[in-house]
Every structure is written in C-alpha cells, then in structure tokens.
Design a protein around this motif. Structure first.
Motif, PDB file in Angstrom:
ATOM      1  N   UNK A 148     -35.245 -31.546  21.415  1.00 36.34           N
ATOM      2  CA  UNK A 148     -35.353 -30.818  20.142  1.00 36.34           C
ATOM      3  C   UNK A 148     -36.146 -31.646  19.115  1.00 36.34           C
ATOM      4  N   UNK A 149     -35.862 -32.944  19.092  1.00 34.55           N
ATOM      5  CA  UNK A 149     -36.574 -33.811  18.145  1.00 34.55           C
ATOM      6  C   UNK A 149     -38.068 -33.888  18.507  1.00 34.55           C
ATOM      7  N   UNK A 150     -38.332 -33.932  19.818  1.00 35.63           N
ATOM      8  CA  UNK A 150     -39.734 -34.017  20.245  1.00 35.63           C
ATOM      9  C   UNK A 150     -40.467 -32.703  19.962  1.00 35.63           C
ATOM     10  N   UNK A 151     -39.776 -31.583  20.167  1.00 33.14           N
ATOM     11  CA  UNK A 151     -40.392 -30.271  19.903  1.00 33.14           C
ATOM     12  C   UNK A 151     -40.742 -30.151  18.419  1.00 33.14           C
ATOM     13  N   UNK A 152     -39.824 -30.588  17.569  1.00 33.63           N
ATOM     14  CA  UNK A 152     -40.097 -30.514  16.122  1.00 33.63           C
ATOM     15  C   UNK A 152     -41.360 -31.320  15.785  1.00 33.63           C
TER      16      UNK A 152
END
Lengths: 238, 455
Positions: A61-65
């Motif tokens: 999720x952090x990487x997608x953001x």
C-alpha cells in the motif's frame, strides 16, 4: 472499450483478482490493460473507460501510494471527468489523507482525495459481513481488515449499511465515493457476488452489459441476500 | 511469588487434565488454557525437553509433526508432541505440562510442537525452539492469517535469533524468514524444474525484498513455489542444502542429495506438497544428527494418517478420501491438481462443503485455482453444502462446463447426484471439520460400490 487493472500482481489479495476476470467475461470485446507496479500507468497518457484496483498488503500500500503520487493531478482530473474507478478492500485507503500504521509506527500521507484518516493495526483483525444499499440495489459483502477509516464521509459514502458497520464500528456509511470513484472496504469477488452492482458500475461507463454467468451469479446472490437478511446470522466473526 | 504462581498453574492444569481424561474427553487444550490463564509466563517457567522443535508454515504442519514424532519414537527417543491436539498456545502448554513433573521439569527428551503461525508471539518468546522447520508460507484463512507478509512479520517478531531454521528454498516467502537467524538450512526439489502444466496462479512474492525490482522466475511449480532471481541486484532463491533429485514412483523411492551424497528413502506419498514435507524432515533430522539408516527406517515404518488421505476399493469403485483444507486456497488447489494428475479418465469429485459456519465468506474460492478441475479426466463435480451455489459460480468462472457440475445443499448427500456409470474413480474432498460427514459419504460410496444401493 479499455479497462485498466492496476498492479494486479500485488493488488489481488482475498479473491480480488477475480473481479477483473469477471469483468473480462462480462465485456468480451473490451481491451484489458494490466499495469504492473513498475510500469507507467496507462491512465497517465490516456483515458481508460474503467480503472480497477484491489486489495494489497500494508507495505505494498505504501509503495502504491508513492507510485501514484506523481500522478495525483491526473487522477483528480479523471475523477472530475467521471471515469469509473473501483477500489476494493484496503485499496481505497490510498485516496485518503493519512494512513497511520500503528503496529509498525509508520505514518504515510495518502493521495488526499478524501478528507479521512486511516488507522491500521496489524494486531487487530476485524472480520465482518455487510448488507448495504446503493440506491435500490442491495449489496452483500465481506470484510477482513486491519484498518478503519475516521472522519466524515456523510457526503461521500458508497453504501448505507442495513446490517454491519460502515467505515468504522461507529459508522453506518460504508466506503467512499466521489463522482464515479467508488471505494469500498468490502473485499474479494465483489462483482461476481453482486451481479446487479456489476451492471450498475458498468452503467457508469455508459455500458449496458449483462453480468457474466448471470443466472448462477443471481442464484448465489439471492441465497446470500436471504442469509444476510436473517437476524439469526451474526455479522461479526473471529 | 513467581514460583508459587507457576506451581498453582501447573497443579490446576494437571488436575484438569486428569479430570478430563477420567471423563474420556480429549484433553488437548483446556489444561494448558487454565495454566496460562493463572500464569501468563507458564511456558517460560517450564524446564523444557533438551531439544525443542517447532513445526510451522501454512501447509503440512500436521503431516510433518506426525511423521517427525513417528520417526523419533521409532528410533527410541522419548517425545512430547501436540500433533493430536491444538497448535495454539494452550495446546502447546497442554502437551508440555502433561509430560512435565509438578515442578515443571520435562520428562521427555524432545518436544515436537506444531505451532500455528499466528500463535508465534504467544509461544516463542517464552519457549525458545532449538529448531524451527517451516515448509511454506502461502495464502491461508484470510480472516485469521490475512496475507503472507503479515505471517512473516509475526514469525520474525517472535522467533529467537538463536533458533536454527530449516526452510524451503523453493518458497521465497519462507526462505527469507528470520533474516537475523544465522544458522539456516535450506531444502528443495531438484526435479521436474518446469512450470506446472495448467495456468499459474497467484504469486505472493513478485518483487525483490532487497531492491524492489521485478523477480524473474526460472520456473514456478505453483503459486510462488519454484526458483526466482532479481535482475536488478544479486538476490535469488537460495541453493538447497538438501534436495530431492529423483522420484521413483514405481519402486516407491525418492533420492535426496546432501553434500554431494545421494541417499534413498521410502516414498510414502507422491503429492508435491508432501515431497517438500519429506525433504524438510530429512533436512531437520540429519541436522539433528540422525543417520540415514535411522531416518530411512523411520520413513519405511510411517504413513500419513487416514483422516488426511485414504484410498479404498468397493466393487468397481475406487474411493479416494483426501483432506482439502477449507479457507486455505493453496491447499485446495494442490488437491485439485493432484486429482487432475491421478491416472484415469472417468473421475468424479464430491466436495463435502463446510456446513458449520453461517454464511461463510466465499472469497477464498476465488483465491484458489479451480481451473485444475476443468481437466478432461474429471467428468463429474458435485458441490455439496450450503455454499454450493457459490462453488458452482466459481467453477463456471474457471471454465468448467456446467454439464459436469451438480449441487446439493446437504453436505452428506453428494452421492445422490453421482452417476457411477460415468465415473469409477471417486474422490471425496473435505475440510478438517467435516471428517464425520466425509466418513458418512464414504460409507454411502462403499455401499454403492458393493451393490447395496442402486445408482
């Protein structure tokens, strides 16, 4: 018609990966573009008719953001122009203001489309069912999550819950919505489980399609609707 | 004060154990639960057996624990184990208190403890395993286990750095567990290095855990099981220290290579998940110092328990009973693949669907690879139980012709829809909580095969 599926290789937990499969069966003539996390998304330089993104792990999720942050203005334009975007499970959280991963002591700024905060606690799993209403369509679904959303979504929710919780245990308004961007914490195969919603969602893209395998999908949906309407069935479980 | 609390906890646990056994009850959980409720540090207060082995991972824990227990016993070791009971903290505490003195001193030499991954934080900080064997980390119950990164996070947080880890080199989620543990032994399969026929499905590791680059598979057997490397950095699947290099199904033998020496073992079962289980076991037992003969003789005397796998003949029907863990998409997909690959061209599958859980989430059906069931050798699929309509839709989405599919809501009534003129090889797949219902189905099939029931 072009459907862009974002980051399915890492955003397809809990059966979410079968929502695109169901769309493919429903829209046999459409072109499906599966964008990898290392690719430039198709929507950056083009306008897909539909965008889908599914459930992911917290680190993903952090990487997608961070992958999407450079394209925030483009995403806002797509939303303002009414492109139907469906985000299931925790995918919708990327559009909030902040995400606090309390068990990892990390705080991340989201894309800020919705003025909501997310609290994610890996030591507290929440499992529940939801029966909700979108206009005259009943929505049935399941949630298994580490996170809740906080803030006011009274003008930007997806469904009103008839049974089950909304964005947090004190809320009866589930999910987030802005124009045709629909974010729901319901996870898994929400489209095959809700053929009427699938048809509604495609309608937002101007398509009048019949949901794939409609007869068997409706049989399963109607059975679940009966079960979810039964007050004896508990809506939270371990 | 600490010692008094521990003693009271031990006494209460032992009295509960004695009482339950007197009543003929299965005392594998409550005694430990009571002991831990009285003294939350109960596990730390025990003087554990000289060697403590933790068996963990998504699939194969019980099989590995049972075989490990059996091989160690057959070699004369005294063993404490929880393989018949619960694998959470209370189950582990029950097994240990049963085999301890009142002061908490272990009476046995070795503890073989099956540990539920989610319970790691409640066990390892108190009872430090000498060895941990992990066969795989795959998608499991989404309600309990969430995703594989979460399970790795839990195990890594709990496991002492001193534990020697025995890990599956062909599962990169598993192989990268416990990065701070220096003593690492890897096992794997050095045979059939090919993509499994049929569509590959979900991978739970796609990007390099070191640099974030896309991992390139050299081959993947199923899900993320296989070998991969990163094109951007030097990260790759570790080389196995113990590798299965040959499988001879005709002679029921398999060969394991270690340090350049090949040794042969009795093949109990040729399911690929079990091959990994066996190789992991050999790696562990060899590392513990058992000889090839000790391990090999142990294998020859062991078998997989009949509640997990059984095959029998009734008239012209061949009935295979196969445990297929519900909520566990990979375990089920492995069973589907196994049935599809078994010899024969007129197979029927009866699914004994879970019927104890109200409106069970069907999400895991969609994480499981149902397309194996489209194999032409399977000509009847019967979904029974309350979720049969969901299964029907899932199967249809996987490309299975609907004329092969039947549904019935009674989980014990699948045989009513079976056409024995079409299929002689009948596979009954059932979850761990449906053994009783599956046995009823088995009895009905035996009667049909024996001509006792006209089909």
């Amino acid at each position: 018609m072009i459907v862009e599926i974002l980051f399915q290789e890492v955003c397809g937990l809990y059966g979410d990966s079968q929502n695109p499969t169901y769309l493919e069966a429903t829209l046999p003539d459409a072109q499906f573009i599966y964008t990898k996390l290392t690719d430039v998304p198709y929507f950056v330089n083009n306008t897909p008719d539909i965008i889908y993104i599914g459930c992911m792990s917290e680190s993903t999720q952090r990487r997608v953001i961070e992958t999407l942050r450079p394209y925030k203005d483009r995403i806002c334009t797509l939303i303002d122009n009414g492109t139907p975007i469906l985000a299931t499970g925790n995918a919708g959280e990327i559009f909030t203001k902040t995400i606090s991963y309390v068990s990892e002591n990390i705080e991340t700024e989201g894309l800020g489309i919705f003025d909501l905060q997310v609290k994610t606690d890996l030591f507290n799993r929440y499992n529940a069912m939801v029966l909700g209403e979108l206009n005259d369509i009943k929505i049935v679904g399941f949630r298994s999550q580490f996170s809740f959303l906080y803030g006011d979504n009274s003008n930007s929710y997806f469904i009103k819950c008839i049974r089950g919780d909304g964005i947090n245990p004190e809320s009866k308004l589930e999910g987030m919505r802005k124009n045709n961007l629909i974010c729901t914490q319901l996870l898994g195969p929400i489209l095959p489980l809700n053929p009427l919603f699938c048809e509604y969602f495609l309608g937002l893209a101007g398509v009048q399609a019949t949901a794939a395998y409609r007869e068997s999908a409706m049989n399963a949906y109607e059975q679940r609707l009966r079960e979810f309407s039964d007050p004896k069935i508990p809506f939270k479980h371990d | 004060m600490k010692k008094i609390r521990f003693f009271i906890a031990m006494l209460a646990g032992k009295i509960t154990l004695f009482g339950l056994k007197l009543l003929g009850r299965n005392a594998t959980f409550l005694p430990g639960k009571i002991a831990v409720a009285i003294d939350k540090n109960f596990l730390a207060g025990l003087t554990p057996p000289k060697t403590v082995i933790a068996v963990t991972g998504t699939n194969g824990k019980t099989t590995v624990s049972n075989l490990l227990n059996s091989i160690l016993l057959s070699n004369g070791y005294s063993v404490t184990n929880n393989s018949l009971g619960s694998n959470v903290q209370a189950g582990v505490a029950t097994a240990l208190l049963e085999d301890s003195t009142l002061t908490g001193k272990a009476k046995k030499e070795i503890a073989v403890l099956e540990v539920d991954e989610r319970s790691s934080l409640r066990i390892y900080p108190y009872l430090k395993p000498d060895y941990l064997i992990c066969n795989n980390i795959m998608r499991d119950s989404l309600a309990r286990n969430a995703h594989t990164e979460f399970i790795s996070f839990i195990i890594n947080k709990a496991l002492p750095k001193s534990t020697k880890v025995i890990l599956n080199a062909d599962d990169l989620v598993c192989a990268t567990l416990a990065p701070g543990n220096q003593e690492r032994i890897y096992f794997g399969l050095d045979v059939d290095k090919i993509h499994e026929e049929g569509p590959l499905y979900l991978q739970d590791i796609v990007y390099c855990p070191h640099c974030g680059g896309l991992l390139t598979p050299e081959y993947l057997r199923y899900n993320h099981i296989g070998r991969m490397h990163c094109e951007k950095c030097d990260f790759r699947s570790p080389e196995p220290d113990f590798a299965i290099t040959e499988i001879n199904k005709d002679e029921n033998k398999f060969t394991v290579m270690h340090n350049g020496i090949s040794e042969s073992y009795y093949l109990i079962n040729d399911n690929i998940v079990n091959l990994y289980n066996f190789c992991g076991l050999i790696a562990l037992l060899s590392t513990m110092g058992l000889s090839h003969k000790q391990i090999s003789d142990g294998f020859a005397k062991s078998k997989i328990v009949k509640t997990r796998y059984d095959k029998l003949q009734s008239g012209d029907l061949t009935i295979t009973m196969q445990l297929s863990k519900g909520q566990n998409p990979t375990a089920c997909a492995r069973c589907f693949s196994y049935v599809a690959k078994c010899p024969g061209n007129n197979k029927a599958i009866i699914f004994v669907g879970d019927d104890f859980e109200a409106s069970e989430s069907p999400c895991w059906f969609y994480d499981s690879n149902y397309s194996y069931l489209a194999d032409p050798s399977i000509n009847q699929i019967i979904f029974s139980g309350p979720r049969c309509m969901d299964q029907y839709l899932r199967a249809q989405m996987a490309g299975i012709p609907t004329d092969k599919i039947r549904t019935i809501t009674d989980s014990t009534a699948g045989t009513e829809l079976l056409d024995t003129q079409l299929s002689k090889d009948i596979y009954v797949l059932y979850g761990p909580y449906m053994v009783k219902q599956a046995n009823l189905v088995k009895e009905k099939l035996i009667a049909i095969g024996a001509g006792g029931e006209d089909k």
